[in-house]
Design a protein around this motif. Structure first.
Motif, PDB file in Angstrom:
ATOM      1  N   LEU A  11      33.549  52.166  20.447  1.00 60.00           N
ATOM      2  CA  LEU A  11      34.910  51.635  20.494  1.00 60.00           C
ATOM      3  C   LEU A  11      35.466  51.641  21.909  1.00 60.00           C
ATOM      4  O   LEU A  11      36.067  50.665  22.363  1.00 60.00           O
ATOM      5  N   VAL A  12      35.265  52.751  22.632  1.00 64.13           N
ATOM      6  CA  VAL A  12      35.828  52.852  23.976  1.00 64.13           C
ATOM      7  C   VAL A  12      35.074  51.972  24.973  1.00 64.13           C
ATOM      8  O   VAL A  12      35.653  51.510  25.963  1.00 64.13           O
ATOM      9  N   SER A  13      33.786  51.733  24.742  1.00 65.75           N
ATOM     10  CA  SER A  13      33.040  50.826  25.619  1.00 65.75           C
ATOM     11  C   SER A  13      33.620  49.425  25.543  1.00 65.75           C
ATOM     12  O   SER A  13      33.690  48.705  26.537  1.00 65.75           O
ATOM     13  N   ILE A  14      34.037  49.057  24.341  1.00 71.86           N
ATOM     14  CA  ILE A  14      34.678  47.762  24.143  1.00 71.86           C
ATOM     15  C   ILE A  14      35.983  47.697  24.932  1.00 71.86           C
ATOM     16  O   ILE A  14      36.239  46.772  25.698  1.00 71.86           O
ATOM     17  N   PHE A  15      36.824  48.717  24.748  1.00 69.23           N
ATOM     18  CA  PHE A  15      38.144  48.710  25.377  1.00 69.23           C
ATOM     19  C   PHE A  15      38.048  48.956  26.884  1.00 69.23           C
ATOM     20  O   PHE A  15      38.805  48.381  27.665  1.00 69.23           O
ATOM     21  N   GLY A  16      37.092  49.817  27.292  1.00 65.08           N
ATOM     22  CA  GLY A  16      36.944  50.125  28.715  1.00 65.08           C
ATOM     23  C   GLY A  16      36.595  48.899  29.539  1.00 65.08           C
ATOM     24  O   GLY A  16      37.127  48.699  30.635  1.00 65.08           O
ATOM     25  N   ALA A  17      35.689  48.075  29.022  1.00 62.70           N
ATOM     26  CA  ALA A  17      35.321  46.849  29.727  1.00 62.70           C
ATOM     27  C   ALA A  17      36.522  45.919  29.860  1.00 62.70           C
ATOM     28  O   ALA A  17      36.717  45.270  30.896  1.00 62.70           O
ATOM     29  N   ALA A  18      37.348  45.863  28.826  1.00 58.52           N
ATOM     30  CA  ALA A  18      38.538  45.013  28.858  1.00 58.52           C
ATOM     31  C   ALA A  18      39.549  45.534  29.865  1.00 58.52           C
ATOM     32  O   ALA A  18      40.181  44.763  30.595  1.00 58.52           O
ATOM     33  N   VAL A  19      39.719  46.851  29.912  1.00 58.11           N
ATOM     34  CA  VAL A  19      40.660  47.464  30.860  1.00 58.11           C
ATOM     35  C   VAL A  19      40.277  47.108  32.288  1.00 58.11           C
ATOM     36  O   VAL A  19      41.106  46.649  33.092  1.00 58.11           O
ATOM     37  N   GLN A  20      39.010  47.325  32.614  1.00 57.10           N
ATOM     38  CA  GLN A  20      38.530  47.074  33.971  1.00 57.10           C
ATOM     39  C   GLN A  20      38.687  45.611  34.360  1.00 57.10           C
ATOM     40  O   GLN A  20      39.079  45.287  35.493  1.00 57.10           O
ATOM     41  N   THR A  21      38.399  44.717  33.422  1.00 58.06           N
ATOM     42  CA  THR A  21      38.440  43.283  33.721  1.00 58.06           C
ATOM     43  C   THR A  21      39.862  42.754  33.814  1.00 58.06           C
ATOM     44  O   THR A  21      40.189  41.982  34.718  1.00 58.06           O
ATOM     45  N   ALA A  22      40.722  43.149  32.881  1.00 62.71           N
ATOM     46  CA  ALA A  22      42.096  42.641  32.862  1.00 62.71           C
ATOM     47  C   ALA A  22      42.924  43.200  34.005  1.00 62.71           C
ATOM     48  O   ALA A  22      43.914  42.595  34.428  1.00 62.71           O
ATOM     49  N   LEU A  23      42.526  44.341  34.540  1.00 62.01           N
ATOM     50  CA  LEU A  23      43.310  45.011  35.579  1.00 62.01           C
ATOM     51  C   LEU A  23      43.341  44.221  36.881  1.00 62.01           C
ATOM     52  O   LEU A  23      44.383  44.149  37.551  1.00 62.01           O
ATOM     53  N   VAL A  24      42.214  43.627  37.254  1.00 65.89           N
ATOM     54  CA  VAL A  24      42.099  42.983  38.573  1.00 65.89           C
ATOM     55  C   VAL A  24      43.085  41.825  38.764  1.00 65.89           C
ATOM     56  O   VAL A  24      43.821  41.798  39.754  1.00 65.89           O
ATOM     57  N   PRO A  25      43.158  40.830  37.863  1.00 69.45           N
ATOM     58  CA  PRO A  25      44.120  39.741  38.080  1.00 69.45           C
ATOM     59  C   PRO A  25      45.575  40.211  38.042  1.00 69.45           C
ATOM     60  O   PRO A  25      46.425  39.641  38.741  1.00 69.45           O
ATOM     61  N   ILE A  26      45.882  41.260  37.258  1.00 68.23           N
ATOM     62  CA  ILE A  26      47.260  41.770  37.225  1.00 68.23           C
ATOM     63  C   ILE A  26      47.608  42.433  38.542  1.00 68.23           C
ATOM     64  O   ILE A  26      48.705  42.232  39.087  1.00 68.23           O
ATOM     65  N   LEU A  27      46.700  43.227  39.105  1.00 70.81           N
ATOM     66  CA  LEU A  27      46.933  43.842  40.409  1.00 70.81           C
ATOM     67  C   LEU A  27      47.101  42.781  41.488  1.00 70.81           C
ATOM     68  O   LEU A  27      47.901  42.943  42.420  1.00 70.81           O
ATOM     69  N   SER A  28      46.353  41.689  41.352  1.00 72.12           N
ATOM     70  CA  SER A  28      46.493  40.587  42.310  1.00 72.12           C
ATOM     71  C   SER A  28      47.892  39.996  42.264  1.00 72.12           C
ATOM     72  O   SER A  28      48.513  39.747  43.307  1.00 72.12           O
ATOM     73  N   ASP A  29      48.415  39.796  41.057  1.00 70.01           N
ATOM     74  CA  ASP A  29      49.778  39.271  40.909  1.00 70.01           C
ATOM     75  C   ASP A  29      50.813  40.230  41.470  1.00 70.01           C
ATOM     76  O   ASP A  29      51.764  39.824  42.146  1.00 70.01           O
ATOM     77  N   ILE A  30      50.652  41.526  41.195  1.00 70.34           N
ATOM     78  CA  ILE A  30      51.609  42.534  41.690  1.00 70.34           C
ATOM     79  C   ILE A  30      51.611  42.576  43.203  1.00 70.34           C
ATOM     80  O   ILE A  30      52.664  42.587  43.845  1.00 70.34           O
ATOM     81  N   ASP A  31      50.425  42.586  43.812  1.00 77.42           N
ATOM     82  CA  ASP A  31      50.336  42.620  45.278  1.00 77.42           C
ATOM     83  C   ASP A  31      50.886  41.352  45.905  1.00 77.42           C
ATOM     84  O   ASP A  31      51.482  41.385  46.990  1.00 77.42           O
ATOM     85  N   ASN A  32      50.684  40.215  45.236  1.00 73.24           N
ATOM     86  CA  ASN A  32      51.217  38.954  45.768  1.00 73.24           C
ATOM     87  C   ASN A  32      52.741  38.957  45.811  1.00 73.24           C
ATOM     88  O   ASN A  32      53.352  38.258  46.612  1.00 73.24           O
ATOM     89  N   ASN A  33      53.344  39.758  44.937  1.00 73.18           N
ATOM     90  CA  ASN A  33      54.801  39.884  44.942  1.00 73.18           C
ATOM     91  C   ASN A  33      55.291  40.829  46.025  1.00 73.18           C
ATOM     92  O   ASN A  33      56.507  40.968  46.238  1.00 73.18           O
ATOM     93  N   GLY A  34      54.350  41.517  46.699  1.00 76.63           N
ATOM     94  CA  GLY A  34      54.698  42.335  47.853  1.00 76.63           C
ATOM     95  C   GLY A  34      55.352  43.662  47.533  1.00 76.63           C
ATOM     96  O   GLY A  34      55.983  44.265  48.390  1.00 76.63           O
TER      97      GLY A  34
END
Length: 518
Positions: free
Chosen positions: A56-79
């Motif tokens: 179960l956690v392998s499923i969710f862990g992969a999603a966490v790692q993948t979804a995190l990157v584009p969100i961090l990109s958006d946050i950093d772009n906002n400065g």
């Protein structure tokens, strides 16, 4: 593209080195497990329990790692830098609570979970599998937190740390297998696995703190970025879930076959995963953050990175596929045949490796193209593709398991992965030009021709060496080096663009090292 390609190539090469070290240690761990416990009941139980406690956690862990990157990109772009740290803390606290609840559920329903995964276990096997599953429950929390830090460090382009976490993980298990396995047995191995999983968090924390991270308790589920995270993560969870479901179905069907079938599939899968987790992960780890940050760039620049990624996978995986098929038996003998792992186990594992290898390119395309869609904010296309692929896989499992045994399960997985990769490739056709497709096709054909010539050469050479050299290790090393030389010569003669980029990056690095020595 040349500067981006050169930068990406250098990063990929660095990651490859450290991933290879971690995976070599992982193979050494698996070799020791095979030697200490063989390819029979105990290892079948251990692998089932590991799957049950982490599925179960392998499923969710992969999603966490993948979804995190584009969100961090958006946050950093906002400065807003502090927002990054606040968001990470909020996410870590939330994921900790979720993973804790999942851990409790796994512990309580361990018997039902093991019954579902391994329907063919006897009473004693079943009881031991349940016990090991409950011992492994803390891994649920540790893997979840590790996934967050891995995503954060990869986004910050700290690829070295995220690629080296496999070293302490395998290292601690190796220490146990060498010094303590006879005293504590298979249960001790599961405890060592839990401790090794915790080490992955510990090794990432210092670097995260240097990047400005500091943990704070608190939870804000109304944070818009948290909501966005779950919107992105949901389809990724489903996409990853179907793959895990396939593994569960494979093990469940294999548990009804002859003893050792689960272990044979597992060991063959580990060799396959070694290839994917070293070469494909290295490419994905570099390309995914680059693509996420390029979404405001022009389409041509993005397409160039996508084509480079696909061709890099082709260039690496096609020759490995041919090599793994031709040399499946000596590879398995060298890696696992010792102690309790006998010639029968080698034959079963090698045959599974042949059929798993047929799907390597499909696995590679799937992993890279999934990230391409994720970087564009499209998580639904990989999800739909994954659901179709798992349905095909399950149908093929039931059709092939009776006439072919455990190798039928491996073949079903390969066919499904190949179909999945092709579906994603077709789904990307609107984004690519005819010239892009031409580059991809030409790279594949050139790589295939080079690989077939290489494969024929190493097969003939191995048969010749086997008559004169008694050591399988020496023969295999000579053959692999010879095959690599042949493949490189052919790629150079056929002027494969991605090969020339890699060659240029290596030449520049060697020149730089020479000048530094002088």
């Amino acid at each position: 593209m040349s500067s981006t390609a050169n930068k990406a190539t250098k990063s990929v090469l660095i990651i490859l080195i450290f991933l290879m070290i971690g995976k070599v240690l992982g193979l050494l761990r698996d070799i020791l497990i095979a030697a200490k416990f063989g390819s029979g009941v105990e290892t079948d139980i251990y692998f089932v329990a590991t799957t049950a406690s982490t599925v179960l956690v392998s499923i969710f862990g992969a999603a966490v790692q993948t979804a995190l990157v584009p969100i961090l990109s958006d946050i950093d772009n906002n400065g807003v830098y502090n927002k990054t740290v606040d968001y990470l803390n909020n996410l870590i606290n939330l994921i900790f609570i979720i993973s804790l609840l999942v851990s409790i559920l796994i512990y309580v329903f361990a018997e039902s979970l093991v019954s579902f995964i391994a329907t063919g276990f006897t009473d004693e096997q079943f009881k031991l599998a349940v016990s090991l599953t409950r011992i492994g429950v803390p891994m649920t929390i540790f893997i979840s937190i590790t996934s967050i830090f891995t995503g954060f460090l990869q986004y910050k382009e700290k690829f070295l740390v995220s690629s080296i976490i496999g070293v302490p993980y395998s290292g601690l298990q190796i220490i146990f297998l060498i010094f303590f396995s006879y005293s504590y047995g298979i249960k001790g191995l599961m405890v060592a696995t839990v401790i090794a999983t915790l080490s992955q968090i510990i090794i990432q924390l210092p670097v995260a703190y240097k990047l400005g991270y500091s943990h704070k308790f608190g939870l804000n589920i109304r944070d818009p970025d948290i909501k966005k995270f779950f919107i992105l993560a949901g389809p990724i969870v489903i996409s990853t879930m179907v793959e895990q479901i396939n593994k569960v179905v494979d093990r469940s069907l294999a548990s009804t076959l002859v003893e050792g079938s689960i272990s044979a599939l597992t060991y063959a899968d580990k060799i396959k995963s070694l290839i994917i987790n070293v070469f494909i992960v290295a490419i994905v780890s570099v390309i995914f953050p680059i693509l996420s940050k390029m979404q405001n760039s022009n389409k041509q620049a993005i397409n160039q990175v996508v084509v480079y990624s696909i061709n890099a996978v082709t260039l690496i995986i096609v020759p490995i596929t041919i090599g793994a098929i031709v040399l499946s038996t000596p590879i398995t003998q060298i890696l696992f045949q010792r102690g309790e792992f006998d010639a029968i186990a080698t034959k079963m594992t090698a045959s599974a490796l042949v059929f798993y290898s047929m799907g390597l390119l499909g696995f590679g395309f799937r992993d890279v193209l999934n990230r391409v869609f994720y970087s564009m904010g499209d998580t639904k296309t990989p999800m739909k593709n994954g659901i179709i692929a798992i349905l095909i896989n399950i149908i093929l499992n039931f059709l092939l398991v009776k006439p072919m045994g455990h190798v039928g399960l491996a073949l079903a997985t390969s066919i499904s992965s190949t179909f999945s990769g092709l579906l994603l490739f077709v789904g990307l056709r609107k984004n690519l030009t005819s010239d892009d497709f031409k580059d991809i096709v030409f790279c594949f054909l050139k790589s295939l021709v080079s690989s077939l010539i290489m494969g024929t050469s190493i097969y003939v050479l191995y048969l010749a060496l086997f008559k004169f050299i008694s050591s399988i290790i020496i023969s295999l090393v000579v053959v692999i080096i010879f095959g690599l030389i042949i493949y490189c010569i052919m790629c150079n003669l056929l002027k494969v663009n991605e090969f020339l980029i890699i060659k240029t990056a290596l030449v520049q690095r060697f020149k730089r090292n020479d000048s530094q020595r002088k």
